[in-house]
Design a protein around this motif. Structure first.
Motif, mmCIF file in Angstrom:
data_model
loop_
_atom_site.group_PDB
_atom_site.id
_atom_site.type_symbol
_atom_site.label_atom_id
_atom_site.label_comp_id
_atom_site.label_asym_id
_atom_site.label_seq_id
_atom_site.Cartn_x
_atom_site.Cartn_y
_atom_site.Cartn_z
ATOM 1 N N PRO A 1 35.303 30.107 33.738
ATOM 2 C CA PRO A 1 35.467 31.565 33.627
ATOM 3 C C PRO A 1 34.252 32.256 33.016
ATOM 4 N N LEU A 2 33.213 31.503 32.697
ATOM 5 C CA LEU A 2 32.033 32.085 32.066
ATOM 6 C C LEU A 2 31.088 32.659 33.119
ATOM 7 N N THR A 3 30.437 33.760 32.793
ATOM 8 C CA THR A 3 29.365 34.308 33.617
ATOM 9 C C THR A 3 28.115 34.290 32.756
ATOM 10 N N ASP B 1 24.002 33.676 41.495
ATOM 11 C CA ASP B 1 24.578 34.705 42.351
ATOM 12 C C ASP B 1 23.446 35.590 42.858
ATOM 13 N N ALA B 2 23.788 36.573 43.650
ATOM 14 C CA ALA B 2 22.785 37.531 44.115
ATOM 15 C C ALA B 2 22.148 38.221 42.919
ATOM 16 N N GLN B 3 20.886 38.589 43.072
ATOM 17 C CA GLN B 3 20.180 39.276 41.997
ATOM 18 C C GLN B 3 20.732 40.679 41.798
ATOM 19 N N ILE C 1 21.816 35.952 37.527
ATOM 20 C CA ILE C 1 23.232 35.819 37.195
ATOM 21 C C ILE C 1 23.743 34.503 37.767
ATOM 22 N N PHE C 2 24.430 33.720 36.914
ATOM 23 C CA PHE C 2 24.968 32.425 37.315
ATOM 24 C C PHE C 2 26.470 32.406 37.074
ATOM 25 N N SER C 3 27.204 31.760 37.990
ATOM 26 C CA SER C 3 28.639 31.602 37.817
ATOM 27 C C SER C 3 29.064 30.253 38.381
ATOM 28 N N SER C 4 30.305 29.901 38.098
ATOM 29 C CA SER C 4 30.858 28.636 38.564
ATOM 30 C C SER C 4 32.300 28.852 38.985
#
Length: 120
Positions: free
Chosen positions: A46-48, A28-30, A39-42
């Motif tokens: 539901p995990l960040t 994701d954006a810094q 920051i990583f998401s999918s």
């Protein structure tokens, strides 16, 4: 309520970004307050994930306190999840540890778990 599983890497996790991409996560954006935080998401999970290229600075009574516990952690991956998704967070943390075995995992209810006995 939000929960965390924190993985402390004892070696630089070479290929972490590639591994996360293979697991369906994108960056994701810094964070504007912490430019090093990634920051990583999918859309399928539901995990960040919060990756810190340096261990977090903590007070003596805060956890995880890698240094106080004798671990020379070089970076951290914080798996953040709503408590209803514990059954998804734990297997994902186990996948990370299997891929990058020289780690220490911290869970508030279980404490510290080194994954490589030589790291103690």
């Amino acid at each position: 309520m939000s929960e965390d599983i924190i993985i402390g890497f004892l070696d630089k996790p070479e290929g972490l970004e590639r591994f996360l991409e293979q697991e369906g996560y994108t960056e994701d954006a810094q964070d504007e307050q912490d430019e090093e935080l990634r920051i990583f998401s999918s859309s399928k999970s539901p995990l960040t994930l919060f990756y810190y290229p340096k261990p977090s600075e903590v007070e003596d009574d805060e956890e995880p306190n890698w240094q106080r516990e004798g671990y020379d952690v070089v970076s951290e991956l914080n798996i953040n999840y709503h408590r209803d998704y514990w059954e998804e967070a734990v297997p994902f943390s186990e996948k990370v540890v299997a891929q990058f075995p020289n780690t220490v995992t911290y869970e508030p209810n279980f404490g510290y778990t080194p994954t490589n006995p030589k790291s103690i």
